[in-house]
Design a protein around this motif. Structure first.
Motif, PDB file in Angstrom:
ATOM      1  N   SER A  31       0.814  -1.222   0.000  1.00  0.00           N
ATOM      2  CA  SER A  31       0.000   0.000   0.000  1.00  0.00           C
ATOM      3  C   SER A  31       0.844   1.268   0.000  1.00  0.00           C
ATOM      4  O   SER A  31       0.318   2.351  -0.276  1.00  0.00           O
ATOM      5  CB  SER A  31      -0.929   0.023   1.220  1.00  0.00           C
ATOM      6  N   SER A  32       2.142   1.149   0.265  1.00  0.00           N
ATOM      7  CA  SER A  32       2.956   2.346   0.480  1.00  0.00           C
ATOM      8  C   SER A  32       4.196   2.439  -0.399  1.00  0.00           C
ATOM      9  O   SER A  32       4.792   3.516  -0.473  1.00  0.00           O
ATOM     10  CB  SER A  32       3.404   2.415   1.954  1.00  0.00           C
ATOM     11  N   PHE A  33       4.586   1.359  -1.064  1.00  0.00           N
ATOM     12  CA  PHE A  33       5.782   1.369  -1.896  1.00  0.00           C
ATOM     13  C   PHE A  33       5.386   1.104  -3.347  1.00  0.00           C
ATOM     14  O   PHE A  33       4.487   0.307  -3.625  1.00  0.00           O
ATOM     15  CB  PHE A  33       6.782   0.319  -1.422  1.00  0.00           C
ATOM     16  N   HIS A  34       6.064   1.775  -4.265  1.00  0.00           N
ATOM     17  CA  HIS A  34       5.715   1.643  -5.679  1.00  0.00           C
ATOM     18  C   HIS A  34       6.079   0.248  -6.185  1.00  0.00           C
ATOM     19  O   HIS A  34       7.187  -0.240  -5.914  1.00  0.00           O
ATOM     20  CB  HIS A  34       6.435   2.700  -6.510  1.00  0.00           C
ATOM     21  N   PRO A  35       5.187  -0.423  -6.936  1.00  0.00           N
ATOM     22  CA  PRO A  35       5.462  -1.793  -7.393  1.00  0.00           C
ATOM     23  C   PRO A  35       6.594  -1.889  -8.404  1.00  0.00           C
ATOM     24  O   PRO A  35       7.189  -2.960  -8.566  1.00  0.00           O
ATOM     25  CB  PRO A  35       4.130  -2.239  -8.009  1.00  0.00           C
ATOM     26  N   ASP A  36       6.899  -0.798  -9.105  1.00  0.00           N
ATOM     27  CA  ASP A  36       7.984  -0.829 -10.095  1.00  0.00           C
ATOM     28  C   ASP A  36       9.339  -0.478  -9.483  1.00  0.00           C
ATOM     29  O   ASP A  36      10.334  -1.137  -9.742  1.00  0.00           O
ATOM     30  CB  ASP A  36       7.693   0.141 -11.247  1.00  0.00           C
ATOM     31  N   THR A  37       9.364   0.580  -8.685  1.00  0.00           N
ATOM     32  CA  THR A  37      10.635   1.088  -8.175  1.00  0.00           C
ATOM     33  C   THR A  37      10.959   0.610  -6.766  1.00  0.00           C
ATOM     34  O   THR A  37      12.125   0.631  -6.369  1.00  0.00           O
ATOM     35  CB  THR A  37      10.625   2.626  -8.160  1.00  0.00           C
ATOM     36  N   GLY A  38       9.929   0.224  -6.008  1.00  0.00           N
ATOM     37  CA  GLY A  38      10.147  -0.147  -4.614  1.00  0.00           C
ATOM     38  C   GLY A  38      10.357   1.046  -3.707  1.00  0.00           C
ATOM     39  O   GLY A  38      10.684   0.889  -2.529  1.00  0.00           O
ATOM     40  N   GLU A  39      10.141   2.276  -4.219  1.00  0.00           N
ATOM     41  CA  GLU A  39      10.351   3.474  -3.425  1.00  0.00           C
ATOM     42  C   GLU A  39       9.109   3.802  -2.588  1.00  0.00           C
ATOM     43  O   GLU A  39       7.985   3.534  -3.003  1.00  0.00           O
ATOM     44  CB  GLU A  39      10.677   4.659  -4.334  1.00  0.00           C
ATOM     45  N   LEU A  40       9.341   4.400  -1.418  1.00  0.00           N
ATOM     46  CA  LEU A  40       8.242   4.816  -0.559  1.00  0.00           C
ATOM     47  C   LEU A  40       7.481   5.954  -1.227  1.00  0.00           C
ATOM     48  O   LEU A  40       8.069   6.962  -1.623  1.00  0.00           O
ATOM     49  CB  LEU A  40       8.776   5.267   0.802  1.00  0.00           C
ATOM     50  N   GLN A  41       6.160   5.815  -1.350  1.00  0.00           N
ATOM     51  CA  GLN A  41       5.342   6.816  -2.013  1.00  0.00           C
ATOM     52  C   GLN A  41       4.961   7.942  -1.055  1.00  0.00           C
ATOM     53  O   GLN A  41       4.864   7.742   0.160  1.00  0.00           O
ATOM     54  CB  GLN A  41       4.057   6.172  -2.552  1.00  0.00           C
ATOM     55  N   ASN A  42       4.707   9.120  -1.626  1.00  0.00           N
ATOM     56  CA  ASN A  42       4.171  10.222  -0.845  1.00  0.00           C
ATOM     57  C   ASN A  42       2.831   9.804  -0.258  1.00  0.00           C
ATOM     58  O   ASN A  42       1.975   9.260  -0.954  1.00  0.00           O
ATOM     59  CB  ASN A  42       4.001  11.451  -1.747  1.00  0.00           C
ATOM     60  N   VAL A  43       2.634  10.048   1.036  1.00  0.00           N
ATOM     61  CA  VAL A  43       1.439   9.542   1.713  1.00  0.00           C
ATOM     62  C   VAL A  43       0.154  10.051   1.054  1.00  0.00           C
ATOM     63  O   VAL A  43      -0.832   9.302   0.934  1.00  0.00           O
ATOM     64  CB  VAL A  43       1.463   9.900   3.218  1.00  0.00           C
ATOM     65  N   CYS A  44       0.133  11.303   0.592  1.00  0.00           N
ATOM     66  CA  CYS A  44      -1.090  11.856   0.000  1.00  0.00           C
ATOM     67  C   CYS A  44      -1.352  11.303  -1.393  1.00  0.00           C
ATOM     68  O   CYS A  44      -2.458  11.434  -1.914  1.00  0.00           O
ATOM     69  CB  CYS A  44      -1.005  13.378  -0.054  1.00  0.00           C
ATOM     70  N   GLY A  45      -0.347  10.684  -2.025  1.00  0.00           N
ATOM     71  CA  GLY A  45      -0.532  10.112  -3.346  1.00  0.00           C
ATOM     72  C   GLY A  45      -0.889   8.637  -3.338  1.00  0.00           C
ATOM     73  O   GLY A  45      -1.208   8.079  -4.381  1.00  0.00           O
ATOM     74  N   ARG A  46      -0.854   8.009  -2.167  1.00  0.00           N
ATOM     75  CA  ARG A  46      -1.160   6.579  -2.089  1.00  0.00           C
ATOM     76  C   ARG A  46      -2.659   6.341  -2.260  1.00  0.00           C
ATOM     77  O   ARG A  46      -3.480   7.168  -1.860  1.00  0.00           O
ATOM     78  CB  ARG A  46      -0.709   6.007  -0.737  1.00  0.00           C
ATOM     79  N   MET A  47      -3.008   5.187  -2.834  1.00  0.00           N
ATOM     80  CA  MET A  47      -4.425   4.873  -3.008  1.00  0.00           C
ATOM     81  C   MET A  47      -5.126   4.680  -1.674  1.00  0.00           C
ATOM     82  O   MET A  47      -6.339   4.880  -1.574  1.00  0.00           O
ATOM     83  CB  MET A  47      -4.585   3.629  -3.884  1.00  0.00           C
ATOM     84  N   CYS A  48      -4.397   4.320  -0.618  1.00  0.00           N
ATOM     85  CA  CYS A  48      -5.025   4.180   0.698  1.00  0.00           C
ATOM     86  C   CYS A  48      -5.392   5.543   1.296  1.00  0.00           C
ATOM     87  O   CYS A  48      -6.112   5.607   2.303  1.00  0.00           O
ATOM     88  CB  CYS A  48      -4.132   3.393   1.657  1.00  0.00           C
ATOM     89  N   PHE A  49      -4.911   6.644   0.677  1.00  0.00           N
ATOM     90  CA  PHE A  49      -5.277   7.989   1.121  1.00  0.00           C
ATOM     91  C   PHE A  49      -6.462   8.530   0.337  1.00  0.00           C
ATOM     92  O   PHE A  49      -6.933   9.636   0.606  1.00  0.00           O
ATOM     93  CB  PHE A  49      -4.076   8.940   0.964  1.00  0.00           C
TER      94      PHE A  49
END
Length: 355
Positions: free
Chosen positions: A103-121
């Motif tokens: 829910s928090s890391f990009h499936p391609d890069t493995g990088e932590l996503q910005n919290v406001c850009g995550r689908m769980c937000f």
């Protein structure tokens, strides 16, 4: 030349799917019951399986996890991939780490996503912004501010959930953001002026919905224009990159646009109708301080159900048949044939369409 990637799991008939069973939650992981941490827990070939996966992954409670918890979850997932997880690791611990990681890391890069850009937000962010747009739609300054705010939020979500294998420059991002914002403003203000004297008030309440839907059709393709111009990487069942396809990019982005409009439609259509009827009741009309919170909560209730439904309409790991590729993208098909040489061509190829 083909390249190997191991992060994204292509669907196979023989792939195992797991039920989260409380009676097995504290079972220690062994060779016999190891979970594939890079594959969904539920069958992604069915809508129900995708719905369960996205309801689990987009749970708004996931946004409450701290960065330390998220990095700890990533560490456990990475250790489990290598078979180096701590002794006595249980299924419950692993499943929770997978949920936070996916829910928090990009499936391609493995990088932590910005919290406001995550689908769980999407639920807390979407309900606040959409509820405000539905409440404050009566004056041009209100429309301008909330449409701008919404497009800023959408731009962040679109960038965060893009196919990260197709980089986008800052100039392209700025152009996409400006174009989507002006399209939303133009649609909203134009409809506002055109409808205010010709239609009943309830119809005017749908102006934000039409404006957001139109902006999605602009924002998402422009934010991901590199994919449309250069194509997206297609991989076979062995997860080998075999070609790049512009047609696949068109297909994936079209599905994302449809999914996003499905996601937001019920809240932006049902809540205005309910509000129109409630405002005719004297007790509700007098309690104006309740109008904005009611609309925010109403949209939030819709989004709780519609976020996983919208994400589940199409598989995230999109499949495209080689026959379809041959018919619609001859350059990609020729690249595929070149890379496969004398080997028989696969029936399907796969790519991450984003969310």
């Amino acid at each position: 030349m083909t390249t190997k990637r191991t992060r994204w799991k292509c669907p196979r008939e023989s792939q195992l799917y797991y039920e989260i069973d409380d009676s097995k939650a504290f079972v220690i992981m062994t060779i016999e019951n190891r979970v594939d941490v890079d594959a969904p827990l539920w069958d992604q070939s069915t809508f129900y399986g995708r719905f369960r996966h996205f309801a689990w992954m987009t749970n708004p409670l996931n946004t409450l996890a701290s960065d330390a918890e998220l990095m700890s979850a990533k560490q456990l997932v990475d250790q489990f991939r290598k078979g180096q997880e701590p002794p006595e690791t249980t299924q419950k611990q692993l499943i929770n780490a997978m949920k936070l990681y996916q829910s928090s890391f990009h499936p391609d890069t493995g990088e932590l996503q910005n919290v406001c850009g995550r689908m769980c937000f999407q639920v807390p962010g979407g309900m606040t912004i959409t509820g405000a747009m539905l409440q404050f739609y009566k004056t041009v300054p209100q429309i301008v501010f909330w449409q701008w705010f919404n497009q800023s939020f959408n731009a962040l979500v679109n960038f965060t959930n893009r196919n990260a294998e197709s980089p986008v420059s800052k100039t392209q991002l700025a152009f996409a953001y400006a174009s989507a914002t002006f399209s939303a403003l133009g649609t909203a203000i134009g409809l506002k002026k055109g409808l205010e004297k010709l239609t009943p008030p309830v119809v005017q309440r749908f102006v934000p919905f039409v404006a957001v839907g139109a902006a999605n059709c602009v924002n998402i393709p422009l934010m991901r224009q590199t994919e449309l111009l250069q194509g997206v990487d297609l991989r076979d069942e062995d997860e080998l990159k075999v070609c790049s396809s512009k047609f696949a990019a068109q297909k994936g982005i079209t599905q994302v646009v449809i999914s996003r409009n499905i996601l937001m439609a019920p809240g932006m259509v049902l809540v205005p109708v309910i509000m129109q009827r409630l405002e005719k009741r004297p007790w509700f009309a007098r309690m104006t301080f309740l109008h904005a919170p009611f609309q925010v909560l109403g949209v939030g209730t819709c989004l709780l159900l519609m976020v996983p439904i919208g994400c589940a309409v199409y598989p995230q790991n999109c499949a495209i048949s080689v026959a379809e590729l041959e018919q619609n993208d001859s350059d990609a098909f020729q690249e595929l044939k070149k890379n496969y040489g004398a080997r028989p061509l696969p029936q399907y190829l796969y790519f991450n369409k984003g969310l």
